[in-house]
Design an enzyme around this catalytic site. Structure first.
Site, PDB file in Angstrom:
ATOM      1  N   ASP A 102      46.929  43.722  43.013  1.00  0.00           N
ATOM      2  CA  ASP A 102      46.534  42.260  43.201  1.00  0.00           C
ATOM      3  C   ASP A 102      47.760  41.971  42.621  1.00  0.00           C
ATOM      4  OD1 ASP A 102      44.571  42.925  44.237  1.00  0.00           O
ATOM      5  OD2 ASP A 102      43.112  42.708  41.938  1.00  0.00           O
ATOM      6  N   GLU A 129      40.437  36.865  50.810  1.00  0.00           N
ATOM      7  CA  GLU A 129      40.697  36.421  49.437  1.00  0.00           C
ATOM      8  C   GLU A 129      42.306  36.580  49.621  1.00  0.00           C
ATOM      9  OE1 GLU A 129      38.242  39.807  47.860  1.00  0.00           O
ATOM     10  OE2 GLU A 129      39.649  41.653  48.566  1.00  0.00           O
TER      11      GLU A 129
HETATM   12  O1  FUB Z   1      41.039  43.554  42.166  1.00  0.00           O
HETATM   13  C1  FUB Z   1      39.410  42.782  42.301  1.00  0.00           C
HETATM   14  C2  FUB Z   1      39.050  41.915  43.517  1.00  0.00           C
HETATM   15  O2  FUB Z   1      39.488  43.458  44.347  1.00  0.00           O
HETATM   16  C3  FUB Z   1      40.994  41.496  43.819  1.00  0.00           C
HETATM   17  O3  FUB Z   1      39.749  39.958  42.932  1.00  0.00           O
HETATM   18  C4  FUB Z   1      40.391  40.910  44.921  1.00  0.00           C
HETATM   19  O4  FUB Z   1      41.596  39.714  45.774  1.00  0.00           O
HETATM   20  C5  FUB Z   1      40.622  42.230  45.002  1.00  0.00           C
HETATM   21  O5  FUB Z   1      41.317  42.329  45.793  1.00  0.00           O
END
Ligand code: FUB
Length: 321
Positions: A13, A220
């Site tokens: 991320d 997301e």
């Molecule tokens: O790294 C945890 C979660 O996985 C992140 O917040 C999301 O975007 C996904 O990459």
């Protein structure tokens, strides 16, 4: 250009920013928590953050060490997920999601006089914040906007009425998809200056992308960059494993779907940032190739990104080694 940031530590991320001519990367710090895979993302059991920096894009990464630990955040209980950072004046602000003591995702802020911390967290999470994946965009006029949200484990679907509910359902396939949120930041960068509002993603006919359109709907990993005066909102489609973008003329949108940036990588999640450094544009993202495909043990990668003369973005191959 297609490289891993470094080995010896699992990172994911990545949010990249250039501060004072140096490239800083703010990723999640993946660890093995021993929790089995589930759709809630409980296996992403991260506890702290490290900041990394580069003097040049192909140089050796500096690991600046631990910058913030969940035990030092009074309101947070677990799961320190995808963070971001911003600089205003001489202060660096670090934004991070975590579950509070009621297991509800909130977004916190911490600050430092150095880009790599250590960051001192505020006592409480940002008032009015919820869900995950904060991304703070600095516009040309010294205004800052936070984008956030993520469905499924990110809990955005539980906020359909404006307050947290146990109802985990998503809209029907034909209904507009759930929207990520945006809010202008307050002058002190520690809160929202306004109520978060929906970020609309439209198709080319001007209709909202629908909830059943899993190849294009927001899941997301919101990120915004500005190119040739236009705003590019990019995001992950989650269960179809694509990074996509949409273009608009205001930081609030609406944004019109433009296409895919990155095809699926090895691993379930895909999450990125886009940043210009020393005259070139780069995509910062992650995959799980170095861990042999373990979903929650990811490694940050960097690839050069090309904007075509018509403003569209060239697709990158997620399987590229
Ligand atoms: O790294 C945890 C979660 O996985 C992140 O917040 C999301 O975007 C996904 O990459």
């Amino acid at each position: 250009m297609n490289r891993y940031l470094l080995d010896g530590i699992y990172t994911a991320d990545p949010s990249a920013h250039v501060f004072d001519g140096r490239l800083y990367i703010y990723p999640s710090h993946d660890v093995e928590g021993g929790i089995p895979f589930n759709d809630n993302g409980d296996h992403f059991d991260m506890k702290d953050y490290h900041v990394f920096s580069l003097e040049s894009i192909d140089g050796e990464a500096t690991d600046h060490g631990p910058s913030l630990h969940v035990d030092d955040v009074p309101w947070a209980k677990r799961q320190m997920w995808a963070p971001d950072a911003a600089k205003k004046g001489d202060t660096y602000y670090f934004y991070f999601p975590a579950k509070d003591h009621d297991d509800i995702f909130r977004i916190g802020v911490a600050s430092s006089d150095k880009p790599y911390g250590p960051f001192q967290p505020d006592e409480n999470y940002i008032e009015g914040s919820f869900s995950i994946d904060p991304a703070v965009f600095e516009d040309d006029n010294d205004e800052y906007y936070m984008y956030f949200g993520g469905i499924w484990g990110g809990q955005l679907q539980r906020w359909k009425t404006g307050s947290y509910e146990d109802d985990d359902s998503e809209p029907s396939d034909e209904a507009p998809a759930l929207c990520p949120k945006v809010a202008k930041m307050s002058d002190d960068m520690r809160g929202f200056a306004e109520e978060p509002v929906d970020v609309l993603i439209l198709d080319k006919k001007g209709n909202p992308i629908t909830a059943g359109d899993h190849n294009r709907r927001f899941f997301e990993a919101a990120w915004v960059h500005k190119f040739n005066g236009r705003y590019y909102f990019s995001y992950s489609t989650g269960n179809t494993h694509l990074l996509c973008y949409a273009i608009g003329d205001s930081p609030y949108g609406p944004f019109t779907y433009g296409g895919v940036i990155l095809t699926p990588v090895i691993g379930w999640t895909t999450h990125h940032s886009i940043c210009e450094f020393q005259g070139k544009w780069y995509l910062f993202h992650h995959d799980s190739r170095p861990s042999g495909g373990v979903t929650h043990l990811r490694s940050v990668k960097i690839a050069e990104l090309t904007h075509r003369s018509d403003g569209t973005i060239e697709i990158l191959d997620g399987m590229m080694e």
